[in-house]
Design a protein around this motif. Sequence first.
Motif, mmCIF file in Angstrom:
data_model
loop_
_atom_site.group_PDB
_atom_site.id
_atom_site.type_symbol
_atom_site.label_atom_id
_atom_site.label_comp_id
_atom_site.label_asym_id
_atom_site.label_seq_id
_atom_site.Cartn_x
_atom_site.Cartn_y
_atom_site.Cartn_z
ATOM 1 N N LEU A 57 0.828 -1.205 0.000
ATOM 2 C CA LEU A 57 0.000 0.000 0.000
ATOM 3 C C LEU A 57 0.862 1.254 0.000
ATOM 4 N N SER A 58 0.439 2.249 -0.736
ATOM 5 C CA SER A 58 1.114 3.544 -0.678
ATOM 6 C C SER A 58 0.688 4.259 0.601
ATOM 7 N N PRO A 59 1.498 5.171 1.108
ATOM 8 C CA PRO A 59 1.105 5.929 2.299
ATOM 9 C C PRO A 59 -0.242 6.626 2.127
ATOM 10 N N GLU A 60 -0.518 7.110 0.920
ATOM 11 C CA GLU A 60 -1.757 7.845 0.681
ATOM 12 C C GLU A 60 -3.003 6.965 0.823
ATOM 13 N N ASP A 61 -2.833 5.649 0.691
ATOM 14 C CA ASP A 61 -3.985 4.744 0.724
ATOM 15 C C ASP A 61 -4.214 4.075 2.074
ATOM 16 N N ARG A 62 -3.298 4.258 3.012
ATOM 17 C CA ARG A 62 -3.343 3.459 4.229
ATOM 18 C C ARG A 62 -4.522 3.779 5.136
ATOM 19 N N VAL A 63 -4.889 5.033 5.218
ATOM 20 C CA VAL A 63 -6.023 5.388 6.073
ATOM 21 C C VAL A 63 -7.323 4.847 5.477
ATOM 22 N N GLU A 64 -7.496 5.012 4.187
ATOM 23 C CA GLU A 64 -8.711 4.486 3.562
ATOM 24 C C GLU A 64 -8.774 2.969 3.678
ATOM 25 N N PHE A 65 -7.657 2.311 3.486
ATOM 26 C CA PHE A 65 -7.642 0.846 3.595
ATOM 27 C C PHE A 65 -8.065 0.418 4.998
ATOM 28 N N THR A 66 -7.587 1.101 6.018
ATOM 29 C CA THR A 66 -7.957 0.775 7.394
ATOM 30 C C THR A 66 -9.462 0.843 7.576
ATOM 31 N N GLY A 67 -10.055 1.928 7.123
ATOM 32 C CA GLY A 67 -11.498 2.084 7.285
ATOM 33 C C GLY A 67 -12.278 1.007 6.568
ATOM 34 N N ARG A 68 -11.875 0.698 5.341
ATOM 35 C CA ARG A 68 -12.596 -0.318 4.573
ATOM 36 C C ARG A 68 -12.401 -1.717 5.156
ATOM 37 N N LEU A 69 -11.212 -2.001 5.641
ATOM 38 C CA LEU A 69 -10.958 -3.296 6.273
ATOM 39 C C LEU A 69 -11.843 -3.475 7.506
#
Length: 312
Positions: A57-69
């Motif tokens: 994951l790129s740094p820019e995607d990590r927060v969104e990935f957390t929420g979706r997970l």
Amino acid sequence: MKHGYAGVWLVAVAATLLSVTGVSSAEQVFLKRSDWLRKIGPSVEQESVLSETLAQLSPEDRVEFTGRLLKAIARMPVSPDAKAAAFVKAAVACIRDTSGELKNRVIAEVFAVVPVEFLPTVTDELAKRFNQEHNKLSDADYEAIAIAAVTAAVARNALTDEPSVRNAFVLAAFLRGAKNREALEPKLLALLPDARMRELVASWLKPAIEGNYEALLAAAAAEDLGVSNEIVIKLLGNATIDRLLAQMGMANALRDVVDAGFEMSPSAGGSSVPVDFGINRLPRRPSGYQNQSKSIRAGGSDASDGTPWYRF
């Protein structure tokens, strides 16, 4: 020569953009958003897929990935104990290998997205890992960390339906492990947006810090699911998500639920790490240069025993 706290955070943030081999983030190949979106369901089912996805994951995607997970875990057709363990595992994985402002945003996302009825368990487990003595932090360092994380969480929780309750859980997570709780509590309460919220949260904090969340659950009209911390701890130590689901015959059902309920529009969220779930386990894929410290202590060095901040 010692550097200021903000400067050290910036160094830590820059370090996370480099791989263990010293390759710059510009040279790394990150997953496209459309690709990691398809990996959310499998990441919930299989620890190995989650580990691989987080590493790409790129740094820019990590927060969104957390929420979706976390939203995908909320749809898991498993028992409350199993779901609580899954939330803890995901939260630890997503927080552990991030640094600086990104770590604060991921912490904020966890407390904003996990359903309130599961926040008691998540708070209990994160409080163990945030513990000041466990991380060998001075009062000043721990205060700076707590203030930065709570500030991010307050801003994120303002977008939820239960900002006061969720803010109380965040404060409890940091205050429980503080050596000088009496001095830190008013400083964290002062970060809340208005006097009414400060009064409410203050009234909930003492029992919450002691592990009694009845008032918080009642305030959010959330059901007490009777989650057993003893069972959750056993699941955290002895079962991966995929093994647990296989034993319960739920893997295929989960994939159907996650895939069917998955919206493709952007939302807040993001993440960062392979899945190692022991409290003192270090990530398999360290962030920063090889042998580089990840501590936010003054000067950027680790504690005297080599312990980094957030000893996951």
